[in-house]
Enzyme design. Structure first.
Site, PDB file in Angstrom:
ATOM      1  N   GLY A 283     -14.411  -5.016 -44.441  1.00  0.00           N
ATOM      2  CA  GLY A 283     -15.181  -4.071 -43.646  1.00  0.00           C
ATOM      3  C   GLY A 283     -14.286  -3.385 -42.631  1.00  0.00           C
ATOM      4  O   GLY A 283     -13.086  -3.190 -42.853  1.00  0.00           O
ATOM      5  N   SER A 284     -14.858  -3.061 -41.491  1.00  0.00           N
ATOM      6  CA  SER A 284     -14.115  -2.267 -40.505  1.00  0.00           C
ATOM      7  C   SER A 284     -13.020  -3.031 -39.774  1.00  0.00           C
ATOM      8  O   SER A 284     -12.274  -2.430 -38.990  1.00  0.00           O
ATOM      9  CB  SER A 284     -15.088  -1.660 -39.490  1.00  0.00           C
ATOM     10  OG  SER A 284     -15.886  -0.686 -40.128  1.00  0.00           O
ATOM     11  N   THR A 285     -12.906  -4.331 -40.000  1.00  0.00           N
ATOM     12  CA  THR A 285     -11.744  -5.020 -39.421  1.00  0.00           C
ATOM     13  C   THR A 285     -10.459  -4.494 -40.053  1.00  0.00           C
ATOM     14  O   THR A 285      -9.375  -4.669 -39.509  1.00  0.00           O
ATOM     15  CB  THR A 285     -11.834  -6.551 -39.614  1.00  0.00           C
ATOM     16  OG1 THR A 285     -11.945  -6.847 -41.003  1.00  0.00           O
ATOM     17  CG2 THR A 285     -13.032  -7.121 -38.879  1.00  0.00           C
TER      18      THR A 285
END
Length: 668
Positions: A412-414
């Site tokens: 994801g956005s990590t």
């Protein structure tokens, strides 16, 4: 003509003389033949053709042959080497009736090497009108000092399994005790069968099958079930029934239970298939070995080596003679880098959900916690889990048997923290460059068809790196990825360890850029840059990668064994100035951005959120995994990466932020 006849006569005389010499067998030649047969295990022929009359009067052929074969089989005799020394000078054997030679016998056994010297005597005897040499044999040829009626014994001393300890010497897997509950059949009242079944969570049929075993006698203690010492009240209830008894027996214990279940794993008996593969390594049907987790990974160190003694016992004596002895070698204790109390606290916050977490020291690479939820109690596997209980675990939709910290997930956005680092290092990302992003949706051009990148917030239309990280802007990072180009992006991810084995003694799935390692389409590049596409990472790698950013561009190899050397995995991922800028932005994600709920009094929590969407196509509703990577800037000795599954109805990644906050609230 006369000369020819004389020549022929001379040849004839020499031939007769030579033949006569050949017919007279020499004892050393006979013994060599005997030794060759022995080395090949041809015991039948050794007795029939080479044993002297005295030997055959004392021992039957069956005794000789069978005893050799049985002893060699029971002692697992291999690599038999028998040799003897011939005389230094010529001996006139035809004038002697006996011949003696020093012999050396050696072979390997289950208790180690046996090597001994033996003087062997051959006697000259007539057999079928032919004179020959025969061996005078006795049982000491089989084993040193062995006599006719001696019994051969094998004593096994079990090695103590090494224990697993945490960094503070707290026990994670130890050699403890358990209650073994059993029945003495002649005292048991069958009317209590139903009650016993209920108390022990065993069916009446399971209990009866143990009582019906072929070895059982009325006054024998028949083991029925083992339970943990902590279940003493249950043991007391059980032994109130007639014929029920309990005793303390050795058992592997896992003091932290479910909190460390996937990390430690458990030990158990081998399946028949596995035993067949491992029998050459000394495992037997009674052996216990690591079947999962650290118990399996570090089996060779933990297992140790059983001691074995081969001995002789005379018929009318208690004295024994040791033939061979292999001292017991207890298994080694192993110390993990894990902080068991930290692991326990993280698990306590996550235990009701499916997910995983890894806490790693960015300066050393030491894994401080490796959590997988939901979990199981490894003590139940060791003590004997019922088939019904196992089926319940196996069929549970939340998959408590699955070790999630080994697996690779969509980050994801990590991923954005890594994408930003790659862009900064390559020089293709200017952190001050502002992208004009007016709405929630964006596509490069019409070649993308119906596909558009969607961002969660549209509160800012002028977006730089700081604001993109604070509000996790998908469109910003999609455009950064496109501007960087696939070649630079992939090369940068490889610098972060994508596509290679995670250098950790505990096996972890490697991370991938895509299914084939390539990015051939613009849409895939855009998606990958903000953590969707086919990018996959383990929670361990996410924590390590952020550790590399926090550690000023140096990513350490993740390590789990305390005595392993600390090693740099990747270096120069960022300059010190670039790393400092990223750390400032990570703090603002909490103080000014979307992870505000991570604020903890007395701590400067910083990090990056991520929501990984698991769905078949854009526009449809699917499952979401919420990820949060965080650390306390007041004490940057730990990076905590946490992923919770199916958070779509619980607030997405914000839910993971809140769970992580609960840990920080309770941790010192």
């Amino acid at each position: 003509m006369i000369k020819k006849i004389m020549l022929l006569c001379t040849f004839a005389a020499l031939s007769l003389l030579f033949a006569g010499c050949q017919e007279k067998a020499q004892p050393d030649d006979r013994l060599q033949e005997y030794v060759d047969l022995w080395n090949k295990g041809k015991f039948d022929k050794m007795f029939s053709d080479y044993a002297n009359s005295s030997t055959k009067e004392t021992f039957k052929k069956e005794d000789f042959v069978t005893r050799y074969k049985d002893i060699y089989k029971d002692l697992e005799v291999k690599d038999v080497k028998v040799s003897f020394k011939k005389p230094d000078k010529e001996v006139e054997w035809d004038k002697k009736s006996k011949a003696e030679f020093p012999m050396t016998i050696s072979f390997n056994t289950l208790a180690g090497e046996v090597s001994y010297k033996k003087d062997v005597t051959l006697t000259k005897e007539k057999k079928d009108d032919d004179e020959n040499w025969f061996v005078d044999w006795d049982p000491s040829f089989i084993l040193p000092e062995m006599e006719k009626d001696d019994k051969v014994g094998v004593e096994s001393i079990s090695a103590k399994r090494g224990e697993i300890l945490d960094r503070n010497q707290q026990p994670l897997a130890v050699n403890g005790e358990a209650f073994e509950l059993g029945i003495v059949p002649k005292e048991f009242n069958e009317n209590d069968l139903s009650k016993l079944s209920s108390l022990l969570d065993l069916s009446p049929e399971q209990i009866k099958s143990k009582l019906d075993a072929s070895w059982v006698k009325p006054d024998y203690f028949v083991p029925i079930k083992k339970i943990a010492l902590t279940e003493r009240p249950l043991a007391l209830d059980v032994i109130e029934l007639d014929g029920l008894y309990s005793k303390r027996v050795p058992a592997r214990e896992y003091p932290y239970g479910e909190a460390t279940a996937h990390l430690t794993g458990y030990i158990g008996k081998l399946t028949a298939e596995r035993l067949e593969k491992l029998k050459d390594k000394g495992y037997t049907a009674q052996s216990l070995m690591g079947l999962s987790g650290a118990e399996e990974v570090y089996e060779d160190e933990l297992r140790g080596k059983d001691g074995q003694r081969i001995y002789l016992k005379q018929q009318d004596s208690e004295d024994t003679f040791t033939v061979a002895e292999q001292p017991v070698e207890d298994g080694k204790n192993i110390t993990l880098t894990i902080d068991a109390e930290m692991q326990k606290k993280i698990y306590a916050q996550m235990k009701d959900e499916a997910g995983t977490a890894a806490a790693i020291n960015p300066q050393t690479g030491e894994a401080l916690a490796l959590v997988s939820t939901p979990a199981y109690d490894p003590n139940e596997f060791v003590l004997g889990m019922s088939s019904e209980k196992y089926k319940k675990l196996a069929d549970d939709p939340q998959k408590p048997l699955r070790n999630r910290f080994q697996l690779a997930y969509s980050p994801g956005s990590t991923m954005k923290g890594i994408t930003a680092s790659v862009g900064l290092k390559s020089g293709k990302l200017d952190p001050k460059k502002i992208y004009d992003i007016p709405g929630k949706k964006w596509q490069k051009d019409e070649s993308w068809g119906n596909y558009k990148v969607v961002r969660v917030f549209d509160n800012e239309s002028k977006v730089d790196l700081e604001s993109a990280l604070k509000f996790s802007d998908n469109i910003y990072f999609a455009r950064v990825g496109l501007d960087m180009g696939a070649e630079t992006f992939i090369a940068g991810l490889k610098d972060f360890g994508f596509g290679e084995e995670i250098p950790m003694s505990y096996p972890i799935y490697k991370s991938q850029v895509s299914n084939d390692g390539e990015i051939s389409k613009e849409v895939q590049l855009a998606d990958s840059a903000f953590g969707q596409g086919e990018v996959l990472m383990s929670i361990v790698h996410i924590a390590s990668a952020y550790g590399g950013i926090i550690n000023d561009g140096t990513m350490m190899e993740p390590k789990l064994l305390k005595d392993e050397e600390q090693k740099v995995w990747k270096k120069d991922l960022l300059s010190k100035e670039q790393a400092d800028m990223m750390k400032t932005d990570f703090r603002k994600v909490v103080t000014e951005g979307i992870a505000g709920k991570a604020s903890v009094e007395g701590k400067a929590i910083a990090g990056k959120t991520g929501t990984a969407e698991i769905k078949s196509e854009q526009g449809t509703k699917g499952k979401e995994n919420g990820v949060f990577v965080s650390y306390d800037q007041n004490d940057p000795s730990m990076v905590l990466a946490m992923l919770l599954e199916d958070v779509q109805d619980a607030g997405g990644s914000t839910h993971t932020v809140q769970v992580a906050k609960k840990f920080y609230d309770t941790w010192k």
